[in-house]
Design a protein around this motif. Structure first.
Motif, PDB file in Angstrom:
ATOM      1  N   ASP A 133       0.909  -1.315  -0.089  1.00 50.90           N
ATOM      2  CA  ASP A 133       0.029   0.142  -0.067  1.00 50.90           C
ATOM      3  C   ASP A 133       0.948   1.419   0.140  1.00 50.90           C
ATOM      4  O   ASP A 133       0.414   2.323  -0.685  1.00 50.90           O
ATOM      5  N   LEU A 134       2.140   1.249   0.736  1.00 47.74           N
ATOM      6  CA  LEU A 134       2.842   2.283   0.845  1.00 47.74           C
ATOM      7  C   LEU A 134       3.552   2.676  -0.582  1.00 47.74           C
ATOM      8  O   LEU A 134       3.713   3.722  -0.900  1.00 47.74           O
TER       9      LEU A 134
ATOM     10  N   THR B 188       2.170   1.721  -3.376  1.00 43.76           N
ATOM     11  CA  THR B 188       1.468   2.068  -4.437  1.00 43.76           C
ATOM     12  C   THR B 188       0.914   3.554  -4.131  1.00 43.76           C
ATOM     13  O   THR B 188       0.757   4.360  -5.066  1.00 43.76           O
ATOM     14  N   ARG B 189       0.852   3.907  -3.026  1.00 43.24           N
ATOM     15  CA  ARG B 189       0.476   5.597  -2.452  1.00 43.24           C
ATOM     16  C   ARG B 189       1.731   6.453  -2.806  1.00 43.24           C
ATOM     17  O   ARG B 189       1.415   7.582  -3.283  1.00 43.24           O
ATOM     18  N   TYR B 190       2.940   6.117  -2.290  1.00 44.92           N
ATOM     19  CA  TYR B 190       3.825   7.201  -2.332  1.00 44.92           C
ATOM     20  C   TYR B 190       4.877   7.107  -3.484  1.00 44.92           C
ATOM     21  O   TYR B 190       5.662   7.819  -3.697  1.00 44.92           O
TER      22      TYR B 190
ATOM     23  N   PRO C 102       4.110   5.644  -7.211  1.00 48.87           N
ATOM     24  CA  PRO C 102       3.440   5.096  -8.238  1.00 48.87           C
ATOM     25  C   PRO C 102       4.124   5.249  -9.376  1.00 48.87           C
ATOM     26  O   PRO C 102       4.945   6.326  -9.496  1.00 48.87           O
TER      27      PRO C 102
ATOM     28  N   THR D 132       3.391  -1.473  -8.467  1.00 45.78           N
ATOM     29  CA  THR D 132       3.332  -0.629  -9.401  1.00 45.78           C
ATOM     30  C   THR D 132       3.512  -1.138 -11.021  1.00 45.78           C
ATOM     31  O   THR D 132       2.906  -0.822 -11.999  1.00 45.78           O
TER      32      THR D 132
END
Length: 64
Positions: free
Chosen positions: A27-28, A30-32, A34, A55
């Motif tokens: 999740d990290l 993907t969020r920070y 990408p 990614t």
């Protein structure tokens, strides 16, 4: 313990695995971190290349 090139080579030759990424780590990423739209990303984390997973599906230009 620090690994050098020979240590990493032996690690892989011995078929020793690594801990898979946890959902929270995916999740990290993907969020920070990408992959940019229409762009490319290079995963420099080394190891198994697993960090490119979150990614990669969003952008086929990801290289790991």
């Amino acid at each position: 313990m620090a690994y050098d090139r020979a240590d990493w080579s032996q690690h892989y030759l011995d078929d020793r695995g690594f801990r898979p990424l946890r959902d929270s780590e995916r999740d990290l990423i993907t969020r920070y971190a990408p992959a940019p739209d229409g762009g490319r990303a290079l995963e420099l984390g080394c190891g198994t290349g697993e960090a490119r997973g979150p990614t990669g599906p969003m952008n086929p230009g990801v290289a790991g």
